[in-house]
Write a protein that holds these residues in place. Structure first.
Motif, short mmCIF file in Angstrom:
data_model
loop_
_atom_site.label_atom_id
_atom_site.label_comp_id
_atom_site.label_asym_id
_atom_site.label_seq_id
_atom_site.Cartn_x
_atom_site.Cartn_y
_atom_site.Cartn_z
N ARG A 111 0.83 -1.20 0.00
CA ARG A 111 0.00 0.00 0.00
C ARG A 111 0.86 1.25 0.00
NH1 ARG A 111 -5.33 0.84 3.80
NH2 ARG A 111 -5.99 2.88 2.96
N GLU A 123 -2.20 5.53 -2.43
CA GLU A 123 -3.62 5.37 -2.17
C GLU A 123 -4.46 5.23 -3.44
OE1 GLU A 123 -5.22 4.88 0.87
OE2 GLU A 123 -3.10 4.45 1.22
N HIS A 166 -4.23 1.68 -4.34
CA HIS A 166 -4.94 0.90 -3.33
C HIS A 166 -6.45 0.99 -3.51
CE1 HIS A 166 -6.65 0.14 0.78
NE2 HIS A 166 -5.94 -0.94 0.59
N ASP A 167 -6.96 2.16 -3.85
CA ASP A 167 -8.39 2.31 -4.10
C ASP A 167 -8.81 1.45 -5.29
OD1 ASP A 167 -8.67 4.02 -1.99
OD2 ASP A 167 -8.85 5.84 -3.20
N ARG A 168 -7.96 1.39 -6.32
CA ARG A 168 -8.27 0.54 -7.47
C ARG A 168 -8.24 -0.93 -7.09
NH1 ARG A 168 -5.24 0.17 -11.71
NH2 ARG A 168 -3.44 1.45 -11.20
N LEU A 195 -9.05 -2.16 -4.06
CA LEU A 195 -10.31 -2.42 -3.36
C LEU A 195 -11.46 -2.54 -4.35
CD1 LEU A 195 -10.06 0.07 -0.34
CD2 LEU A 195 -9.71 -2.41 -0.29
N ASP A 244 -11.83 1.71 4.49
CA ASP A 244 -11.56 0.83 3.35
C ASP A 244 -12.76 -0.07 3.05
OD1 ASP A 244 -9.07 1.92 3.05
OD2 ASP A 244 -8.00 0.29 4.06
N LYS A 258 -15.38 1.83 1.15
CA LYS A 258 -15.03 1.96 -0.27
C LYS A 258 -15.33 0.68 -1.03
CE LYS A 258 -11.30 5.33 0.44
NZ LYS A 258 -9.82 5.56 0.34
#
Length: 238
Positions: free
Chosen positions: A131, A136, A139-141, A143, A218, A221
């Motif tokens: 991460r 970030e 990391h969002d992608r 998730l 997280d 999201k």
């Protein structure tokens, strides 16, 4: 590690079970007794250098209304591997599966799959600093890709039935915010079709919430993307 073997042996189809059953490697999951028999996993290296996993079982069965007298669990896992592959979900590649009864009329069953090269457990990826390394945005992608993968599985009415965070594997390659993100699912021994997508979704997603270490932010999201892809909200996820 055990001696090498040939992935596609020059043997008759009727002899392939005996060929694969005769292979031996190091135990990565020692045989344990359950479901009336034993089940364990060995790792074996092929002549090409590629790693394969052999799930080896004796008398290890499940029962259902379709199979009231019992059926080896690796055959259910084989069906799940095929079903999820058709949904474009990354799972270990199936090399061989089969089952037969021995002289005592007890089931012997085998499932051979190829290792997922470059993939790692999600928690291991976190522990290794993934991460922080990718940032970030990546990391969002990640998730989002987990959410989309699970939604696709549930829309196909497949329920993993043992959806812990340790069964979610990831591979992130490349540099910077454009890094490539991939997600795979493992341990499909309990995976089965449900009558409705909502049944599959509710069981798995509430189970994942209980058995994961996602922070509240997280998880929110992940659930946002999941419910949008699935098409409706799932009770108990927030």
């Amino acid at each position: 590690m055990a001696g090498e073997f040939v992935v596609e042996p020059d043997v008759a189809p009727k002899d392939r079970f005996a060929y694969y059953w005769s292979q031996r490697g190091e135990w990565v999951e020692e045989p344990n007794r359950r479901r009336g028999g034993e089940s364990g996993v060995q790792r074996i290296q092929a002549a090409s250098g590629q790693l394969f996993y052999f799930k080896r079982q004796t008398g290890h069965i499940y029962r259902s209304w379709l199979h009231p007298f019992g059926r080896p669990t690796v055959l259910r896992e084989r069906d799940a591997l095929a079903g999820l592959t058709q949904l474009n979900i990354k799972v270990p590649k199936l090399i061989f599966s089969g089952a037969e009864r021995d002289a005592d009329n007890k089931w012997r069953a085998l499932l051979v799959t190829a290792a997922l090269d470059g993939f790692d457990e999600l928690e291991n990826w976190y522990a290794a600093g993934g991460r922080e390394q990718y940032g970030e945005a990546v990391h969002d992608r990640l998730l989002a890709e987990i959410a989309l993968t699970l939604a696709r599985m549930h829309q196909g009415r497949w329920q993993h039935s043992c959806l812990y965070i340790k069964h979610i594997f990831v591979r992130v390659t490349g540099d910077g915010p454009q890094a490539n993100v991939e997600v795979a699912l493992l341990d499909l021994e309990k995976c089965r079709r449900r009558l409705t997508a909502r049944q599959a979704a509710h069981n798995d997603m509430t189970q994942l919430r209980r058995h994961s270490s996602f922070s509240t932010a997280d998880w929110e999201k992940l659930v946002y993307v999941y419910e949008k892809a699935f098409g409706s909200a799932i009770k108990g996820l927030r």
